[in-house]
Design a protein around this motif. Structure first.
Motif, short mmCIF file in Angstrom:
data_model
loop_
_atom_site.label_atom_id
_atom_site.label_comp_id
_atom_site.label_asym_id
_atom_site.label_seq_id
_atom_site.Cartn_x
_atom_site.Cartn_y
_atom_site.Cartn_z
N ALA A 60 -10.82 3.76 10.40
CA ALA A 60 -10.75 5.22 10.37
C ALA A 60 -10.25 5.75 9.03
O ALA A 60 -10.34 6.95 8.77
N ILE A 61 -9.72 4.88 8.19
CA ILE A 61 -9.14 5.33 6.92
C ILE A 61 -10.26 5.64 5.92
O ILE A 61 -11.14 4.81 5.67
N ASP A 62 -10.22 6.83 5.36
CA ASP A 62 -11.22 7.25 4.38
C ASP A 62 -10.94 6.55 3.05
O ASP A 62 -9.94 6.83 2.39
N LEU A 63 -11.81 5.65 2.65
CA LEU A 63 -11.60 4.88 1.43
C LEU A 63 -11.65 5.75 0.18
O LEU A 63 -11.14 5.36 -0.88
N ASP A 64 -12.25 6.93 0.30
CA ASP A 64 -12.29 7.84 -0.85
C ASP A 64 -10.90 8.25 -1.30
O ASP A 64 -10.71 8.65 -2.46
N ILE A 65 -9.94 8.20 -0.39
CA ILE A 65 -8.55 8.51 -0.76
C ILE A 65 -8.14 7.65 -1.94
O ILE A 65 -7.45 8.11 -2.86
N LYS A 99 -7.61 -3.62 3.87
CA LYS A 99 -7.89 -4.52 2.75
C LYS A 99 -9.29 -5.11 2.87
O LYS A 99 -10.01 -5.24 1.87
N ALA A 100 -9.71 -5.46 4.10
CA ALA A 100 -11.02 -6.07 4.30
C ALA A 100 -12.15 -5.12 3.92
O ALA A 100 -13.24 -5.58 3.57
N ARG A 101 -11.89 -3.82 3.97
CA ARG A 101 -12.93 -2.83 3.66
C ARG A 101 -12.99 -2.50 2.18
O ARG A 101 -13.97 -1.93 1.70
N LEU A 102 -11.94 -2.83 1.44
CA LEU A 102 -11.91 -2.58 0.00
C LEU A 102 -12.44 -3.81 -0.74
O LEU A 102 -12.44 -4.92 -0.20
N ASP A 103 -12.84 -3.62 -1.98
CA ASP A 103 -13.36 -4.77 -2.71
C ASP A 103 -12.21 -5.66 -3.18
O ASP A 103 -11.03 -5.34 -3.02
N GLY A 104 -12.57 -6.78 -3.78
CA GLY A 104 -11.58 -7.79 -4.13
C GLY A 104 -10.59 -7.39 -5.20
O GLY A 104 -9.62 -8.12 -5.45
N ASN A 105 -10.81 -6.25 -5.85
CA ASN A 105 -9.87 -5.79 -6.88
C ASN A 105 -8.61 -5.17 -6.29
O ASN A 105 -7.65 -4.92 -7.02
N TRP A 106 -8.64 -4.91 -4.99
CA TRP A 106 -7.53 -4.21 -4.35
C TRP A 106 -6.56 -5.18 -3.70
O TRP A 106 -6.95 -6.18 -3.13
N THR A 107 -5.27 -4.81 -3.78
CA THR A 107 -4.21 -5.53 -3.08
C THR A 107 -3.54 -4.56 -2.13
O THR A 107 -3.18 -3.44 -2.52
#
Length: 250
Positions: free
Chosen positions: A238-243, A92-100
């Motif tokens: 390690a999680i690819d955010l492009d997923i 969650k910390a690596r994604l922008d604020g639109n993500w839950t």
């Protein structure tokens, strides 16, 4: 029929190789190293051009999914045994604020428990469901591998039928059940490839480079199983955010 026979032979060879040489890492699969393998999103993946193996198309759901909602299903490794800053937290910390990111990890959960909770998970209308299960199934040989595989398969089927995207994870290493875990991980990786599901390689993240097949003591607690703070950071990073960010809108 010929394609099915080839697939059976290939999987048989794979299992034999696992027993002899251990679980294949990303390079052995001909894939990039580094945790997230970045498989194409569901709806675009094709495996060998075979209509018998690829179930890549997801029909439009009759309900509205939350396009930026991820639910993480798992056991205490997902829940965070002694650290609230678990791998879903770092994702969650690596994604922008639109993500839950919703953490539904439950300590002690087996894949049968996760399967039983799938309907409740889908009631949240997630776009993605990350599934990390198998550690407790392997503990004391409490569940046959075939049962674990069937449970994971059933979870994926329900998620896809709902219109969401299942994201599979390899089981992190520990110091127990090495052969069974390697066979299960080989199956998870193969299943993800065949179905076109994204795959997160947590096995490679926690693996000990000095003692392959065992957990890295710098990344796990003294029990050798549960990630410590550094391990959770490594898993989340390690999680690819492009997923998620490159997936087609639901």
């Amino acid at each position: 029929m010929k394609q099915k026979l080839v697939s059976i032979i290939a999987i048989t060879i794979l299992v034999v190789n696992v027993l002899a040489f251990g679980f294949p890492g990303p390079k052995d699969w001909g894939l990039p190293s580094g945790g997230g393998w970045g498989f194409p999103s569901v709806g675009t993946f094709s495996f060998g051009g075979s209509t018998d193996t690829a179930t890549s198309q997801v029909t439009a759901p009759s309900h509205t999914l939350h396009a930026h909602l991820i639910v993480c299903v798992g056991d205490s490794i997902t829940e965070g045994l002694a650290d609230p800053n678990n791998w879903p937290y770092h994702l969650k910390a690596r994604l922008d604020g639109n993500w839950t990111v919703v953490n539904q990890g439950v300590g002690g959960a087996k894949t049968a428990d996760m399967l039983a909770s799938t309907n409740a998970t889908l009631q949240l209308d997630p776009h993605f469901v990350i599934i990390l299960g198998g550690t407790n199934d392997l503990a004391n040989g409490s569940a046959p591998l075939a049962t674990t595989e069937a449970n994971i398969r059933a979870m994926c089927t329900q998620v896809v039928s709902y219109g969401a995207v299942p994201v599979l994870c390899t089981v992190p290493p520990d110091s127990y059940h090495l052969v069974q875990r390697d066979i299960l991980n080989a199956w998870i990786a193969e299943y993800a490839i065949v179905k076109g599901y994204p795959l997160i390689d947590f096995y490679s993240v926690i693996d000990n480079p000095q003692n392959p097949g065992h957990s890295n003591p710098a990344l796990v607690m003294s029990d050798g199983i549960h990630p410590n703070a550094a391990g959770y950071v490594a898993m989340g990073n390690a999680i690819d955010l492009d997923i998620f960010t490159n997936a087609s809108p639901v």
